[in-house]
Design an enzyme around this catalytic site. Structure first.
Site, PDB file in Angstrom:
ATOM      1  N   HIS A 169      -4.378  -2.390  -1.488  1.00 17.86           N
ATOM      2  CA  HIS A 169      -4.859  -1.211  -2.217  1.00 17.86           C
ATOM      3  C   HIS A 169      -4.182  -1.040  -3.578  1.00 17.86           C
ATOM      4  O   HIS A 169      -4.848  -0.684  -4.542  1.00 17.86           O
ATOM      5  CB  HIS A 169      -4.636   0.057  -1.378  1.00 17.86           C
ATOM      6  CG  HIS A 169      -5.709   0.261  -0.369  1.00 17.86           C
ATOM      7  ND1 HIS A 169      -6.650   1.254  -0.457  1.00 17.86           N
ATOM      8  CD2 HIS A 169      -6.002  -0.424   0.767  1.00 17.86           C
ATOM      9  CE1 HIS A 169      -7.472   1.180   0.574  1.00 17.86           C
ATOM     10  NE2 HIS A 169      -7.090   0.167   1.338  1.00 17.86           N
ATOM     11  N   ASP A 226       0.808  -1.217   0.000  1.00 16.87           N
ATOM     12  CA  ASP A 226       0.000   0.000   0.000  1.00 16.87           C
ATOM     13  C   ASP A 226       0.843   1.270   0.000  1.00 16.87           C
ATOM     14  O   ASP A 226       0.558   2.213   0.746  1.00 16.87           O
ATOM     15  CB  ASP A 226      -1.002  -0.010   1.162  1.00 16.87           C
ATOM     16  CG  ASP A 226      -2.151  -0.980   0.919  1.00 16.87           C
ATOM     17  OD1 ASP A 226      -2.221  -1.558  -0.194  1.00 16.87           O
ATOM     18  OD2 ASP A 226      -2.984  -1.166   1.815  1.00 16.87           O
ATOM     19  N   HIS A 244       1.846  -8.366   3.463  1.00 17.31           N
ATOM     20  CA  HIS A 244       0.853  -7.308   3.664  1.00 17.31           C
ATOM     21  C   HIS A 244      -0.469  -7.965   4.081  1.00 17.31           C
ATOM     22  O   HIS A 244      -1.397  -8.108   3.306  1.00 17.31           O
ATOM     23  CB  HIS A 244       0.662  -6.506   2.364  1.00 17.31           C
ATOM     24  CG  HIS A 244      -0.269  -5.352   2.513  1.00 17.31           C
ATOM     25  ND1 HIS A 244       0.125  -4.127   2.995  1.00 17.31           N
ATOM     26  CD2 HIS A 244      -1.600  -5.222   2.284  1.00 17.31           C
ATOM     27  CE1 HIS A 244      -0.903  -3.306   3.038  1.00 17.31           C
ATOM     28  NE2 HIS A 244      -1.973  -3.956   2.609  1.00 17.31           N
TER      29      HIS A 244
END
Lengths: 415, 533
Positions: free
Chosen positions: A83, A47, A164
């Site tokens: 994201h 991200d 992540h």
């Protein structure tokens, strides 16, 4: 050897320009701090960008600062996060990689027995880095299950595993609804586990997982985080003879003032006055202000709160930005709306779970139906990327939906 | 009537005497059928004795002559008529044919005097299937197959799963009679059902089954979706059993620790001072008005014994599963798994009893409170029934319970059914469980039990009259059981399959699913990973 570990910089987050600037400022400060500290390399655990195709402003901030570290001889290693990951591979991270500004360490190959063998990337001579990307709703867990763990665990040398994903064991209470993986899915015996995705800092130790580190975000990306965390930061890790010394670098870009008001059994006028009185003597210059109002008003409408007016007064008095939240505010005059969730994802999740029983889908368990609904919801609410043609957008969404529904495979079976 | 094996010769309602046909063998627990015009009675043998037409004096004389070598050729005149076996049976159920639908009734009259008896056949038990259908019992819990003596009939014993779990199950048996096997078979049967979840507190590490030598619930084809393990040392894909100390409330400690009044007050004072960090403050010795140093030291020692949490150089030192960092969502995750109708196994095999019970009661308490809230908000129907599997249950619901009387497990036993929470209590010593709790356990699956006192407590608290079944219970072999339940018409003798056999069957099912639904197994597409050749 010294390296920096940061995550969740979310360049391009927030809709207002003032908040976007703060996000960029936090990143710029962090990079400057890394250069100032003479780190050998930087790890970014997902991200970096708010979306796979962020605004040009966000992208240019990223490119500019990454160029600076590059010029300072500092390499940047990264894993895509939930994201900035793109299922189609269409992410601006590729552009940054092509420009030699970052190196995505997520590389692998299938083994003969169907497992996934991750490959190491060398940082300097002595450090071996590998990692896994993050995906929305922890979809990466399937790939984790197929990892050739033994090969990774046996590899010698100083090893870093970047990921992540939230971990079941270390999920902070405020993120308890967040999808997460069990720690046991991560390969053991790495020297440093560089985590991302969880926006709250934390350093943990377990047997055979000596250092599991979440630096948290560099700057809050939603209202709740502004209230809870104020500012963010990252870690600098010094390695001497195999010993790790981890120190925190706090990144302060702006003071945040958070105020909460209980509207239970009060009228809108009473609450308006209470907010005004609280704010009257408050120094808001150069600060972000959050106002949360909750409870059930004894009379009037929730829209009778003059939050708009209060915001403009505060902005006039020099506040950088004023954010308000009335999700848990209702009134007795109208039917109470039950809102049990605190953020959008949680609310969606609860609504889907409550209503899924009304839909019949053969061969799907309740959990599978919930997952399918969530995935479809996600795909169908995907917005058009900047510069993307309507036609391309439509076919991209359609393709994703077909993939989610597994239609292609089913059609092939039928035909 | 063919295959006659005996004839009713006398007796009364509680003890019907049957003369056994000479070339037949009646066993303890055999199910026999006496047919009448539009009904039939199902009888079960609970005792066997000898019968003879010859006086004792003559029998003794003939036995003596044979033993002492006189008259070796000597025998009774028509021995098959003179000496025989008498079966003692009780009338289990009367089945009437009503509009081609066989309906079971509690027996109100004796079968005809001198009625012929035959062995039970599978079709005689059709009424059980009819019942399943009538109750739309797609929520069936299959425990095994009907057993007549030691013979197994190909008729599944299905219980109404949701009701049975909600109204508690007691599984009493001596060691080695197959208690864990039964529970594994039951959970395996229900694992992918959306109407129930299980919390299994597993002190012997026998339910999950990591190794091929010790098969367990992880061998179920859908275990990835419906099974979670929380263990101090979990295999890949499962979670660590760690709990943040901030999750502990004073009531959790009071449940398991013996505390003096002063210690109780000290705990309350710390909690009142700072609800979030009370335990940390207590262990690190924060000054709180009114708490004496001696009380605090004693309390700190007790907390160390239970939680392995102490003060070291002014900081908190956590050596066990209770941590100051991490484990903040463990209990919520467990709860959420249970609400997703999973079976959650807590591997407590490396924990001391008191720590195991502390963890178990913390989780059970949260479930209880959550479901109470669901009932108040009208959301209870949306959630699955949850059964907590408790090994050595008297540790928590016995007269000499290791944890405080009135604890959450007793609360569940007494009022859990109102909130869709049940217990599956396993024990060797049912006699130490208070009578009123035993009475609340509406389904008891009795495996072999040698001790007379234990059998007696079961007979006294059974849903059906088992006063004649003590010998039957005593003679149960491994895997044989009797189900006595408010949800069955009679005490049902069953044979429980071996868990290993159950998983072999479901392996075949898995192949079937794959063939029918998915074609070949699809390899995971590792999106986001740059694949190299």
């Amino acid at each position: 050897m010294k390296f920096a570990h940061m995550a969740d910089t979310h360049l391009g987050a927030w809709s207002s320009q003032e908040m976007k600037k703060l996000v960029s400022k936090a990143f710029e400060k962090a990079i400057d701090r890394c250069i100032g500290n003479n780190v050998d390399f930087i790890l970014i655990s997902g991200d970096l960008l708010e979306t796979s195709r962020p605004s040009t402003g966000a992208l240019s901030t990223a490119a500019k600062k990454l160029r600076e570290v590059n010029d300072a001889g500092i390499d940047v290693y990264l894993v895509p996060g939930s994201h900035d990951f793109s299922p189609s591979g269409n992410t601006m991270l590729n552009v940054l990689q092509s420009a030699d500004l970052i190196e995505n360490v997520v590389r692998g190959k299938p083994t003969d027995d169907g497992k996934l063998l991750l490959k190491f990337t060398r940082a300097r001579e002595e450090v071996k880095i590998t990692g896994m990307p993050g995906r929305k709703r922890s979809l990466e867990s399937k790939s984790y299950e197929e990892l050739d763990r033994e090969g990774l665990e046996k590899e010698d040398g100083f090893k870093v595993f970047m990921f992540h994903s939230a971990l079941d064991e270390y999920k902070p209470e405020i993120y308890k609804e967040m999808d997460s993986l069990p720690l046991s899915l991560l390969p053991k015996n790495f020297d440093y586990y560089a985590g991302g995705h969880v926006h709250k800092k934390g350093v943990f130790e377990e047997d055979r997982y000596p250092k599991i580190v979440f630096p948290g975000s560099l700057f809050p990306v939603n209202f709740k985080e502004l209230e809870e965390f104020e500012n963010g930061g990252f870690y600098i890790v010094e390695v001497n003879n195999g010993e790790l010394d981890i120190s925190r670098e706090e990144i302060e870009v702006c003071d945040i003032v958070s105020k909460k008001f209980d509207a239970q059994n009060k009228s809108p006028e009473e609450i308006n006055n209470q907010i005004k009185n609280t704010m009257k003597d408050l120094d808001v210059r150069g600060k972000v202000v959050t106002i949360r109002v909750k409870g059930t008003l004894k009379s009037g409408r929730t829209t009778e709160l003059n939050l708009g007016k209060i915001k403009s007064i505060l902005i006039d008095r020099g506040a950088v930005s004023v954010k308000s939240n009335t999700r848990k505010l209702s009134t007795k005059e109208y039917e109470e709306v039950k809102v049990k969730a605190d953020d959008k994802n949680e609310l969606e999740d609860k609504l889907i779970k409550e209503n899924i029983g009304q839909f019949e889908l053969e061969d799907y368990s309740k959990q599978e139906k919930v997952e399918l609904a969530k995935n479809l919801y996600q795909e169908l609410s995907d917005e058009r990327n900047e510069g993307e043609k309507k036609k391309d957008y439509r076919s991209r969404v359609a393709e994703n939906v077909i993939q989610t529904l597994d239609l292609k495979q089913k059609m092939e079976q039928i035909l | 009537m063919s295959n006659i094996i005996g004839r009713i010769v006398s007796g009364d309602f509680e003890d019907i005497l049957i003369r056994q046909k000479v070339d037949e063998e009646i066993e303890m627990g055999d199910l026999l059928v006496a047919e009448a015009e539009e009904s039939y009675s199902l009888l079960q043998v609970f005792d066997l004795t000898y019968g003879s037409q010859i006086s004792d004096k003559e029998k003794n004389l003939i036995a003596g002559m044979k033993l002492e070598g006189h008259g070796e050729e000597l025998d009774f005149t028509e021995p098959e008529l003179s000496n025989y076996i008498i079966g003692h049976a009780k009338n289990l159920v009367t089945v009437k044919d009503q509009n081609n639908n066989e309906t079971p009734y509690s027996p109100k009259k004796l079968p005809g005097f001198f009625s012929e008896l035959r062995r039970i056949k599978e079709e005689d038990l059709k009424f059980m299937e009819n019942q399943d259908r009538a109750e739309k019992n797609d929520r069936a819990l299959t425990t095994g197959k009907i057993r007549s003596g030691s013979k197994v009939l190909d008729v599944d014993v299905n219980l109404p799963g949701e009701d049975v779990l909600r109204h508690h199950i007691l599984i009493p048996a001596s060691t080695g009679k197959g208690k864990s096997n039964l529970v594994k078979v039951m959970i395996h049967d229900l694992l992918d059902e959306d109407y129930c979840g299980f919390l299994v507190i597993d002190p012997h590490g026998e339910y999950y089954g990591e190794e091929s030598s010790n098969p367990g619930l992880s061998d179920h084809p859908k275990s990835a979706d419906y099974l979670s393990l929380y263990s101090p040392d979990p295999p890949a894909g499962e979670s660590s059993l760690i709990i943040n100390i901030n999750q502990l409330r004073p009531s959790d400690l009071r449940n398991v620790m013996d505390l003096s009044d002063a210690q109780n007050e000290a705990i309350a004072a710390y909690f009142q001072d700072d609800e979030e960090n009370w335990l940390e403050n207590l262990v690190t010795g924060k000054d709180i008005k009114g708490v004496r140093d001696s009380t605090l030291s004693a309390l700190q020692r007790k907390i160390y014994v239970y939680l392995s949490v102490s003060k070291e150089n002014g900081d908190l030192n956590c050596e066990g599963m209770f941590r100051s960092e991490g484990g903040e969502s463990t209990i919520d995750d467990i709860l959420s798994d249970l609400e997703d109708s999973k079976a959650v196994v807590l591997d407590t095999s490396n924990l001391e009893d008191r720590v195991e019970l502390l963890v178990g009661s913390m989780v059970a308490n949260r479930i209880f409170n959550q479901y109470k809230n669901y009932k108040n908000s009208g959301d209870l129907d949306e959630n699955p029934v949850i059964s907590t599997v408790l090994e050595e249950a008297p540790r928590v619901i016995g007269e000499n319970s290791m944890i405080r009387s009135g604890n959450v497990f007793e609360k569940i036993a007494r009022e859990g059914r109102k909130f869709k929470i049940g217990l599956t209590a396993i024990t060797q010593l049912p006699s130490v469980i208070p009578k009123e709790i035993l009475a609340n356990m509406n389904t008891k699956i009795l495996l072999g039990m040698e001790m007379n006192t234990e059998r007696k407590s079961l007979v006294d608290s059974a849903s059906q009259d088992l006063s004649k079944d003590e010998r039957n219970i005593a003679s149960l072999d491994i895997g044989e059981a009797i189900i006595t339940s408010t949800f069955t018409n009679f005490a049902v003798p069953i044979k429980i399959p071996l868990f290993e056999e159950t998983i072999t069957e479901s392996d075949n099912d898995e192949d079937k699913y794959r063939d029918e639904d998915k074609g070949e197994e699809v390899r995971t597409e590792h999106l986001g990973i740059n694949m190299e050749d």
